[in-house]
Design an enzyme around this catalytic site. Structure first.
Site, PDB file in Angstrom:
ATOM      1  N   GLU A 372       0.819  -1.062   0.117  1.00 62.27           N
ATOM      2  CA  GLU A 372       0.238  -0.082  -0.024  1.00 62.27           C
ATOM      3  C   GLU A 372       1.034   1.112  -0.006  1.00 62.27           C
ATOM      4  O   GLU A 372       1.817   1.247   0.871  1.00 62.27           O
ATOM      5  CB  GLU A 372      -0.897   0.027   1.305  1.00 62.27           C
ATOM      6  CG  GLU A 372      -2.031   1.209   1.129  1.00 62.27           C
ATOM      7  CD  GLU A 372      -3.242   0.901   2.122  1.00 62.27           C
ATOM      8  OE1 GLU A 372      -3.984   1.595   2.269  1.00 62.27           O
ATOM      9  OE2 GLU A 372      -3.184  -0.248   2.622  1.00 62.27           O
ATOM     10  N   GLY A 373       0.532   2.319  -0.867  1.00 60.54           N
ATOM     11  CA  GLY A 373       1.209   3.633  -0.857  1.00 60.54           C
ATOM     12  C   GLY A 373       0.229   4.781  -0.952  1.00 60.54           C
ATOM     13  O   GLY A 373      -0.819   4.597  -0.483  1.00 60.54           O
ATOM     14  N   GLY A 374       1.019   5.733  -1.245  1.00 58.06           N
ATOM     15  CA  GLY A 374       0.091   7.178  -1.071  1.00 58.06           C
ATOM     16  C   GLY A 374      -1.189   6.974  -2.209  1.00 58.06           C
ATOM     17  O   GLY A 374      -2.021   7.766  -1.582  1.00 58.06           O
ATOM     18  N   PHE A 375      -1.153   6.457  -3.023  1.00 54.83           N
ATOM     19  CA  PHE A 375      -2.304   6.261  -3.953  1.00 54.83           C
ATOM     20  C   PHE A 375      -3.229   5.365  -3.532  1.00 54.83           C
ATOM     21  O   PHE A 375      -4.672   5.559  -3.438  1.00 54.83           O
ATOM     22  CB  PHE A 375      -2.035   5.491  -5.328  1.00 54.83           C
ATOM     23  CG  PHE A 375      -2.935   5.550  -6.550  1.00 54.83           C
ATOM     24  CD1 PHE A 375      -2.529   6.743  -7.356  1.00 54.83           C
ATOM     25  CD2 PHE A 375      -3.725   4.751  -6.589  1.00 54.83           C
ATOM     26  CE1 PHE A 375      -3.625   6.876  -8.430  1.00 54.83           C
ATOM     27  CE2 PHE A 375      -4.620   4.875  -7.602  1.00 54.83           C
ATOM     28  CZ  PHE A 375      -4.512   5.933  -8.493  1.00 54.83           C
ATOM     29  N   ASP A 489       8.987  11.709  -6.808  1.00 53.98           N
ATOM     30  CA  ASP A 489       8.682  10.766  -5.642  1.00 53.98           C
ATOM     31  C   ASP A 489       9.435   9.387  -5.675  1.00 53.98           C
ATOM     32  O   ASP A 489       8.905   8.366  -5.598  1.00 53.98           O
ATOM     33  CB  ASP A 489       7.364  10.488  -5.675  1.00 53.98           C
ATOM     34  CG  ASP A 489       6.703   9.945  -4.116  1.00 53.98           C
ATOM     35  OD1 ASP A 489       7.544  10.214  -3.222  1.00 53.98           O
ATOM     36  OD2 ASP A 489       5.722   9.192  -4.194  1.00 53.98           O
TER      37      ASP A 489
END
Length: 682
Positions: A372-375, A489
């Site tokens: 899981e990332g910022g998106f 990023d």
């Protein structure tokens, strides 16, 4: 090179050797070991790899500053396969061209080399040009005309084609004009091949090739090629072969197949088509058939064909309007909330139906979560045909919305490089916004370099190959892609690894399209986006970004790969809050080996590792102007003999650890996977 007196010559070697055309500009010579010589060596190291790794097999580059700047262009012939062999075939040809330039135009500050292997050799050729003139790579009509005048080269076969000379000359011009139009219309490589069958046993079949540099617009490409075709006069048109080359475009025709693969089109000469005369009766009337009978018999099928064409056109337009794109044998739905993407992408990607994504991921099962990332979360999926995919699902709380989603789709659909993750398609249905990528089984770089158990799988050779791959991907984004892109990023979790541990840069939601000038700076008036620990100081504090912002992040990345530690504060970083100041202190004291993770066996690879630390510290210097470009970085990584500059202190190096920061952990220099969005006052 415009306006200089040219020395034109051609070296035609025996059948076992190669044929090379060269144009030496009389713009003066450089001296050995000079700054100009060093800059030319930088390009000789970087261009073969840059061009061979590009899907268009084309690259331009500039090294150094005026008056010692060198501007160069390299292009491999369009029938070169853009595959794993491109490094040898395309890159090898460009490397040979640099070598031939030194031999044929010794110490010339400007030269153009047209390198073609012998016709018995299946390897396609390439062209190379370099000059100190800043306008050398220009795309304005004046710059193109100047380059044409200073790089023109011709070679003609001594034998003539049998037959009527006037008819043969007309056929050759027709062939070359058709090939020029096809090349200009080719959207990606500006390359075309055409075969002309004469239909006569006396006149041989002719084969032609035309190519422009891929950065030329279609109209400029056609104009460039038409100027070359206009140079084919009645004498040269009847030769059994010939070629005309300038920096931006070239044509060639032969009486034998000289390129790889089948011709893209086959044509018949207009001069060889003789329509049969109409049959007439004794009275001169066409077999006595009345005109109104002929009119009806002709009009009926014409009307039928026209009606069918109208129906087909309306159906085709309806398909585009509804956004129906075929994907894995199914019709995809309209891209709701952003259907303009279908038009903008011109079917460069697939638009998946949400039901397909649900089935592929088992209704977004938690067992299929890859990370899981910022998106938002990323899921593993599998289509019914067995194809594995990675599905990135936008989370409602992510802070990134349709703008970032659309940005990533638009960017990555236009980018193709072996070190960039491949986008397969997208889905937008209601609140669901999804990106579908190729599945990379080894997850991301952070899973290996920050895990004590998995570090053992990362020996020095793998780390170096990963570092070089990331550098090449960034150089493509900054310099050689269809768009100049700043990632903004770059971090280990955004570097994915395939089954062979090849790195692929991912997550372009925060990327910015930039101007073609790599030294330009931009600024953001809305927000600063990125990840703490990887942001360049001028971006974090002032909102200023440039390609040097990515260079800073890349330097942080190298230090993390070498140390196995995250960049932020803990007692693992000595007296410093981050690894940058700690690495710089150890470097200054000659104790650099202390920062390298023991799993990399630093004593056995001391020279290479020390060189990488030096490059990393150059990248993270506080002043953006002091940092190298990615072109410089790739050249420094690929050359073991290039002398590296002294490094100045890095950004954030003087931030000391306080009590609060010191208690954040003991295993690493803190967790910094948070993607932040900071509002800045203007």
């Amino acid at each position: 090179m415009a306006g200089v007196v040219l020395l034109l010559s051609f070296l035609l070697m025996p059948l076992s050797a190669s044929a090379t055309g060269k144009v030496c500009g009389k713009g003066g010579n450089y001296t050995a070991n000079s700054t100009y010589s060093s800059n030319l060596s930088l390009l000789a190291a970087a261009l073969p790899l840059n061009a061979s790794s590009s899907p268009t097999l084309f690259a331009t580059a500039t090294a150094g500053q005026s008056p010692d700047a060198v501007h160069a262009l390299a292009l491999c012939r369009g029938d070169t396969a853009a595959d794993s062999n491109a490094t040898a075939s395309c890159g090898g040809c460009i490397a040979d061209s640099f070598r031939y330039a030194q031999e044929l135009c010794p110490n010339a500050r400007a030269a153009a080399v047209y390198f073609e292997y012998n016709d018995s050799d299946s390897r396609p050729g390439c062209l190379l040009g370099f000059s100190p003139d800043a306008a050398f790579l220009g795309l304005t009509p004046a710059a193109i005309a100047a380059a044409d005048g200073s790089t023109l080269f011709q070679f003609w076969n001594g034998q003539s084609i049998p037959g009527d000379a006037a008819a043969v000359a007309a056929d050759v011009r027709e062939l070359l004009n058709a090939t020029a139009r096809d090349a200009a219309a080719a959207a990606v490589r500006r390359f075309a091949t055409v075969t002309m069958d004469s239909g006569s046993s006396d006149i041989p079949t002719l084969f032609s090739l035309a190519q422009c540099t891929p950065d030329l617009p279609a109209g400029d490409c056609l104009a460039c090629l038409q100027r070359l075709v206009a140079m084919v006069n009645d004498t040269t048109a009847v030769r059994q072969g010939g070629r005309i080359l300038v920096l931006r475009c070239n044509i060639r025709f032969e009486a034998f197949m000289f390129y790889n693969g089948e011709s893209m089109r086959r044509i018949r000469p207009s001069s060889g088509v003789t329509p049969a005369p109409p049959a007439t009766g004794p009275t001169g009337k066409r077999n006595g058939v009345r005109p109104w009978v002929i009119a009806i018999s002709v009009a009926a099928p014409v009307a039928l064909v026209a009606f069918g064409f109208i129906l087909y056109y309306r159906r085709l337009r309806r398909r585009y309007t509804k956004g129906k794109v075929r994907s894995h044998g199914k019709r995809a739905r309209k891209l709701k909330g952003g259907d303009e993407l279908l038009w903008e992408m011109e079917a460069e990607f697939s638009v998946f139906d949400f039901q397909q994504i649900l089935e592929a991921t088992c209704n977004f099962s938690e067992e299929n979560i890859l990370g899981e990332g910022g998106f938002g979360p990323v899921y593993k999926g599998q289509f019914p045909d067995g194809m594995e995919i990675a599905v990135k699902r936008l989370a409602s709380h992510s802070g990134q919305g349709f703008i970032e989603f659309k940005n990533e789709v638009q960017l990555i659909a236009k980018l193709q490089h072996r070190n960039l993750v491949r986008l397969l398609g997208c889905c937008s249905q209601g609140e669901e916004k999804i990106l579908v990528y190729e599945y990379l089984p080894n997850k991301s770089l952070d899973f290996f370099i920050f895990d004590e158990d998995k570090k053992a799988l990362m020996d020095w050779n793998k780390c170096l190959a990963i570092t070089e791959g990331i550098a090449e991907g960034l150089l493509y984004l900054h310099k050689h892609s269809r768009l100049c892109v700043i990632h903004r990023d770059l971090k280990p979790s955004n570097i994915l690894l395939d089954s062979k541990m090849n790195p692929k840069i991912s997550d372009f939601g925060l990327a910015k399209i930039f101007s073609s000038n790599a030294t330009d700076e931009g600024n953001t008036t809305r927000r600063v986006v990125g990840t703490y620990g990887y942001m360049a100081p001028e971006y974090a504090s002032e909102g200023l970004f440039s390609v040097k912002s990515d260079v800073f992040s890349f330097g942080v990345l190298i230090l993390e790969i070498l140390s196995g530690k995250r960049n932020s504060g803990s007692n693992q970083c000595g007296d410093f809050i981050n690894i940058l100041g700690y690495a710089w202190q150890l470097w200054e004291e000659g104790r650099w080996i202390e920062i390298v993770d023991a799993s990399l066996n630093p004593k056995s690879h001391s020279e290479e590792i020390m060189r990488c630390i030096n490059i990393a510290l150059l990248c993270v210097q506080e002043n953006a102007a002091d940092r190298p470009t990615m072109l410089d970085v790739v050249a420094m990584l690929s050359s073991k003999t290039m002398i590296l500059r002294e490094t100045k202190h890095p950004a954030y190096f003087n931030l000391r650890v306080g009590n609060e920061e010191a208690s954040t952990g003991t295993q690493s220099c803190s967790v910094n996977d948070l993607t932040i969005s900071v509002t800045t006052a203007r």
